[in-house]
Enzyme design. Structure first.
Site, mmCIF file in Angstrom:
data_model
loop_
_atom_site.group_PDB
_atom_site.id
_atom_site.type_symbol
_atom_site.label_atom_id
_atom_site.label_comp_id
_atom_site.label_asym_id
_atom_site.label_seq_id
_atom_site.Cartn_x
_atom_site.Cartn_y
_atom_site.Cartn_z
ATOM 1 N N HIS A 244 15.905 -51.218 34.624
ATOM 2 C CA HIS A 244 15.156 -49.568 35.547
ATOM 3 C C HIS A 244 14.422 -48.701 34.150
ATOM 4 O O HIS A 244 13.783 -48.432 34.363
ATOM 5 C CB HIS A 244 15.864 -48.968 36.844
ATOM 6 C CG HIS A 244 15.099 -47.525 36.682
ATOM 7 N ND1 HIS A 244 15.294 -46.624 37.923
ATOM 8 C CD2 HIS A 244 14.134 -47.351 36.908
ATOM 9 C CE1 HIS A 244 15.031 -45.981 38.790
ATOM 10 N NE2 HIS A 244 14.070 -46.124 37.870
ATOM 11 N N GLU B 224 8.612 -44.802 31.887
ATOM 12 C CA GLU B 224 10.047 -44.329 31.602
ATOM 13 C C GLU B 224 9.939 -44.499 29.960
ATOM 14 O O GLU B 224 10.829 -42.914 29.115
ATOM 15 C CB GLU B 224 10.400 -46.297 31.312
ATOM 16 C CG GLU B 224 10.719 -46.997 32.863
ATOM 17 C CD GLU B 224 11.965 -45.832 33.809
ATOM 18 O OE1 GLU B 224 12.643 -45.644 33.198
ATOM 19 O OE2 GLU B 224 11.593 -45.345 34.378
ATOM 20 N N HIS C 267 11.429 -40.625 28.855
ATOM 21 C CA HIS C 267 13.083 -41.169 28.742
ATOM 22 C C HIS C 267 12.903 -41.809 26.983
ATOM 23 O O HIS C 267 13.696 -41.582 26.092
ATOM 24 C CB HIS C 267 13.120 -42.393 28.997
ATOM 25 C CG HIS C 267 14.031 -41.839 30.606
ATOM 26 N ND1 HIS C 267 14.630 -41.201 31.131
ATOM 27 C CD2 HIS C 267 13.778 -42.481 31.706
ATOM 28 C CE1 HIS C 267 14.878 -40.848 32.416
ATOM 29 N NE2 HIS C 267 13.385 -41.972 32.809
#
Ligand SMILES: *[C@@H]1O[C@H](CO)[C@@H](O)[C@H](O)[C@H]1NC(C)=O
Ligand SMILES: *[C@@H]1O[C@H](CO)[C@@H](O)[C@H](O)[C@H]1NC(C)=O
Ligand SMILES: *[C@@H]1O[C@H](CO)[C@@H](O)[C@H](O)[C@H]1NC(C)=O
Length: 250
Positions: A61, A111, A115
């Site tokens: 993920h 992502e 992040h």
């Protein structure tokens, strides 16, 4: 960072509402990385979408710093930088909700922007090539899918006990993982295994994840493609369903 006194008081007032750390993490400090694996069958079950032929193995993920997000909005995702990684990205880090490979690019962008730009504080992760490449390396080193299989924890129509899964993983990795489940929907009896997180220090060494009972900051993490996933929670002790792949005809 010490807060000015006035802000400290305001923080005291707001801390009770939770999430205060996020409010004040203007400098995007983080302590820990979370390597997040998810089980595609559960992800598909969670979000009604065009999940055709989801992988029958645990996929990535993301690799998330705790307590920070979108650290650098002037560092856009650039798929060209990870060209060499694309075969592995498609295999191990697909957008499981959408079978079109182009969708995975949106997922990777999300992502990276949320992040990766924060993880990039570390020299080991300070480019898109390094962030995605290192995450793939970690995925392969940790080998969660085959570890579970070797432990005899395989998708099954009979249930497992959460404590057995956790103890088995602690035995292999030597640290406490965070195991997340989809709570039973109406008509269902048990929770469904969905996500397994292994936590790392800033030196990329395994460390314990928070104990169950602590609030899960990534609970409202958007799923692949930015689709909000509201359902995952830290698993309750007790039985859990680890759903087998759906039979397909191809
Ligand atoms: C992942 O684990 C599943 C279930 O145990 C197994 O069927 C599958 O072959 C494994 N896949 C890979 C790529 O390791
Ligand atoms: C944000 O990213 C850009 C592009 O890589 C870089 O030039 C800039 O220094 C970064 N800003 C911060 C605060 O790290
Ligand atoms: C996927 O992306 C490629 C390259 O950007 C494009 O040529 C192709 O038409 C896209 N396919 C779909 C189904 O959107």
């Amino acid at each position: 960072m010490r807060l000015p006194a006035g802000l400290g008081v305001l923080c005291l007032a707001l801390c009770c509402l939770g999430g205060a750390r996020e409010l004040w993490s203007g400098d995007h400090e983080w302590k820990k990385l979370i390597m997040v694996h998810h089980w595609p069958m559960t992800v598909c079950n969670e979000v009604a979408n065009n999940c055709e032929h989801p992988p029958d193995y645990w996929t990535i993920h993301g690799l998330w710093p705790d307590k920070s997000g979108e650290c650098n909005r002037s560092w856009p995702f650039n798929p060209d930088e990870i060209k060499g990684l694309l075969p592995d990205m498609r295999l191990y880090w697909p957008d499981v909700l959408h079978s079109s490979p182009n969708h995975s690019v949106h997922f990777w962008r999300h992502e990276w922007e949320k992040h990766g730009t924060c993880a990039a504080q570390l020299d080991a992760l300070n480019s898109q090539r390094k962030y995605f490449g290192k995450t793939l390396d970690l995925y392969k080193e940790l080998a969660l899918n085959s570890t579970l299989q070797k432990l005899g924890i395989k998708p099954s129509i009979s249930y497992y006990q959460i404590s057995d899964i956790k103890h088995a993983l602690v035995g292999v990795y030597g640290v406490v993982p965070k195991v997340q489940c989809l709570p039973p929907k109406s008509g269902e009896k048990v929770q469904t295994l969905g996500q397994i997180e292994l936590c790392l220090t800033r030196d990329l060494q395994l460390q314990d994840c928070p104990e169950p009972g602590e609030p899960a900051p990534q609970r409202r993490e958007a799923g692949p493609g930015g689709t909000p996933i509201l359902g995952l929670e830290i698993c309750e002790d007790g039985p859990v369903f680890y759903p087998p792949p759906k039979e397909t005809n191809h």
